[in-house]
Design a protein around this motif. Sequence first.
Motif, PDB file in Angstrom:
ATOM      1  N   TYR A  62      21.989 -29.769 -17.500  1.00 66.08           N
ATOM      2  CA  TYR A  62      20.573 -29.597 -17.237  1.00 66.08           C
ATOM      3  C   TYR A  62      20.355 -28.957 -15.938  1.00 66.08           C
ATOM      4  O   TYR A  62      21.326 -28.982 -15.152  1.00 66.08           O
ATOM      5  CB  TYR A  62      20.139 -31.045 -16.961  1.00 66.08           C
ATOM      6  CG  TYR A  62      20.365 -31.878 -18.102  1.00 66.08           C
ATOM      7  CD1 TYR A  62      19.283 -32.203 -18.951  1.00 66.08           C
ATOM      8  CD2 TYR A  62      21.481 -32.823 -18.237  1.00 66.08           C
ATOM      9  CE1 TYR A  62      19.563 -33.088 -19.890  1.00 66.08           C
ATOM     10  CE2 TYR A  62      21.810 -33.684 -19.257  1.00 66.08           C
ATOM     11  CZ  TYR A  62      20.805 -33.607 -20.305  1.00 66.08           C
ATOM     12  OH  TYR A  62      21.023 -34.723 -21.292  1.00 66.08           O
ATOM     13  N   PRO A  63      19.073 -28.204 -15.803  1.00 71.95           N
ATOM     14  CA  PRO A  63      18.751 -27.401 -14.570  1.00 71.95           C
ATOM     15  C   PRO A  63      18.478 -28.645 -13.324  1.00 71.95           C
ATOM     16  O   PRO A  63      17.790 -29.374 -13.962  1.00 71.95           O
ATOM     17  CB  PRO A  63      17.602 -26.567 -14.954  1.00 71.95           C
ATOM     18  CG  PRO A  63      16.953 -27.153 -16.298  1.00 71.95           C
ATOM     19  CD  PRO A  63      18.362 -27.946 -16.835  1.00 71.95           C
ATOM     20  N   LEU A  64      18.708 -27.884 -12.126  1.00 73.69           N
ATOM     21  CA  LEU A  64      18.555 -28.750 -10.822  1.00 73.69           C
ATOM     22  C   LEU A  64      17.107 -28.581 -10.490  1.00 73.69           C
ATOM     23  O   LEU A  64      16.789 -29.598  -9.848  1.00 73.69           O
ATOM     24  CB  LEU A  64      19.298 -28.557 -10.072  1.00 73.69           C
ATOM     25  CG  LEU A  64      20.721 -29.528  -9.849  1.00 73.69           C
ATOM     26  CD1 LEU A  64      21.388 -29.231  -8.655  1.00 73.69           C
ATOM     27  CD2 LEU A  64      20.254 -30.926  -9.733  1.00 73.69           C
ATOM     28  N   ASP A  65      16.607 -27.432 -10.961  1.00 69.97           N
ATOM     29  CA  ASP A  65      15.291 -27.082 -10.275  1.00 69.97           C
ATOM     30  C   ASP A  65      14.070 -27.679 -11.087  1.00 69.97           C
ATOM     31  O   ASP A  65      12.784 -27.305 -10.739  1.00 69.97           O
ATOM     32  CB  ASP A  65      14.836 -25.556 -10.240  1.00 69.97           C
ATOM     33  CG  ASP A  65      15.416 -24.735 -11.352  1.00 69.97           C
ATOM     34  OD1 ASP A  65      15.576 -25.517 -12.470  1.00 69.97           O
ATOM     35  OD2 ASP A  65      15.628 -23.645 -11.366  1.00 69.97           O
ATOM     36  N   ARG A  66      14.314 -28.481 -12.199  1.00 72.66           N
ATOM     37  CA  ARG A  66      13.111 -29.027 -13.154  1.00 72.66           C
ATOM     38  C   ARG A  66      13.402 -30.469 -12.951  1.00 72.66           C
ATOM     39  O   ARG A  66      14.363 -31.006 -13.116  1.00 72.66           O
ATOM     40  CB  ARG A  66      13.267 -28.650 -14.558  1.00 72.66           C
ATOM     41  CG  ARG A  66      12.266 -27.552 -14.622  1.00 72.66           C
ATOM     42  CD  ARG A  66      12.148 -27.396 -16.335  1.00 72.66           C
ATOM     43  NE  ARG A  66      12.330 -28.145 -17.082  1.00 72.66           N
ATOM     44  CZ  ARG A  66      13.036 -27.824 -18.409  1.00 72.66           C
ATOM     45  NH1 ARG A  66      13.374 -26.367 -18.583  1.00 72.66           N
ATOM     46  NH2 ARG A  66      13.516 -28.905 -19.115  1.00 72.66           N
ATOM     47  N   ASP A  67      12.282 -31.192 -12.363  1.00 76.44           N
ATOM     48  CA  ASP A  67      12.412 -32.631 -12.253  1.00 76.44           C
ATOM     49  C   ASP A  67      12.500 -33.296 -13.735  1.00 76.44           C
ATOM     50  O   ASP A  67      11.477 -33.135 -14.490  1.00 76.44           O
ATOM     51  CB  ASP A  67      11.307 -33.141 -11.434  1.00 76.44           C
ATOM     52  CG  ASP A  67      11.108 -32.723 -10.029  1.00 76.44           C
ATOM     53  OD1 ASP A  67      12.250 -31.952  -9.591  1.00 76.44           O
ATOM     54  OD2 ASP A  67      10.435 -32.931  -9.324  1.00 76.44           O
ATOM     55  N   MET A  68      13.367 -34.238 -13.934  1.00 80.21           N
ATOM     56  CA  MET A  68      13.268 -35.096 -15.215  1.00 80.21           C
ATOM     57  C   MET A  68      14.133 -36.357 -14.889  1.00 80.21           C
ATOM     58  O   MET A  68      14.931 -36.439 -13.973  1.00 80.21           O
ATOM     59  CB  MET A  68      14.075 -34.145 -16.140  1.00 80.21           C
ATOM     60  CG  MET A  68      15.368 -33.908 -15.962  1.00 80.21           C
ATOM     61  SD  MET A  68      15.901 -32.876 -17.522  1.00 80.21           S
ATOM     62  CE  MET A  68      16.000 -31.232 -16.831  1.00 80.21           C
TER      63      MET A  68
END
Lengths: 187, 130
Positions: free
Chosen positions: B51-57
């Motif tokens: 998962y990318p770290l720059d997208r909040d989820m």
Amino acid sequence: MEKRTSSSRSASSKASNAKEAALGAAYVCLALALSFLESQIPFDALVPIPGFKLGLANIVICTVFYRHSAKTALLVLICRLALSFILFSNISSFIFSLVGALLSYTSLFISKYILRSRISFIGVSVISAVFHNMGQLAAALLVTGSLSALFYMPYLVLAAVICGGATGVILCFLPRNVFFEKELKSL
Amino acid sequence: MEKILPNKKPTALDFIIIAIFLAFALLFIFFSVGGESLSVTVTSDVGETTYPLDRDMTLHISSGGYNYTVEIKDGKAAVTEADCPDGICKSTRPIDRDGGSIICVPGGLLIKSNISHGEAENGKADIIIP
């Protein structure tokens, strides 16, 4: 006449064995009480290292190793681990504690027989704490099968120096008779 | 039998030992810092996902019979909820651009950062501690 001497000798050795067993049990109680005490301090909130502990029980193990014998120290160590596993922890923390504790116990041989009086209890305790944490890290590496846990290595060494230093200072300044010094002499 | 006891007072060798351990830890920290954390890889008993770290989820993950809530927010990934017995994963430092990993032994959950070591390999450091 000869018979009487040998029977009195065996009686005195029985008494000495009983004394040793009672002393060993007292050491286990002390170590367990200290483990319980530190389990009540919420270090997780203060230090961002998982499973951070002061290692107060190591004070007892070091003392027994130096003032009594390596064999008694190992027995106290294993009894303490088994009891704290039954009372407060789960199997995964038991395996971690066991690997760490056995490695830190091995380090006491280096301190006692190689470094001897060139170091004080502070050095003994720091080396033992570093070995303990490296043992736990090795267990984490084996359990996860990944090298990611290596990230914690320098922080674990730092924590070991601080905590080992603190317990070492306590060991240095403990009055000698705290750990049943008189009883030991009479054995 | 000779009684071997350590020195009663702190000795020079005590301080040398402490200095060696401290130097080792600080050098290790210094050389492992660098690069940018782009994503985290979550490994559970069902497999591996990145998962990318720059997208909040917020992720809900089950592993080894335990349920975890992993939150990625402001470039940081952390386990916010877990029903595992020890809860160590919840108190582990969040993963950020400096890297890190969160391991939950009871459930066999592993969350680790994927750092690109480009900066470190070029011999540049992010910060220099004097």
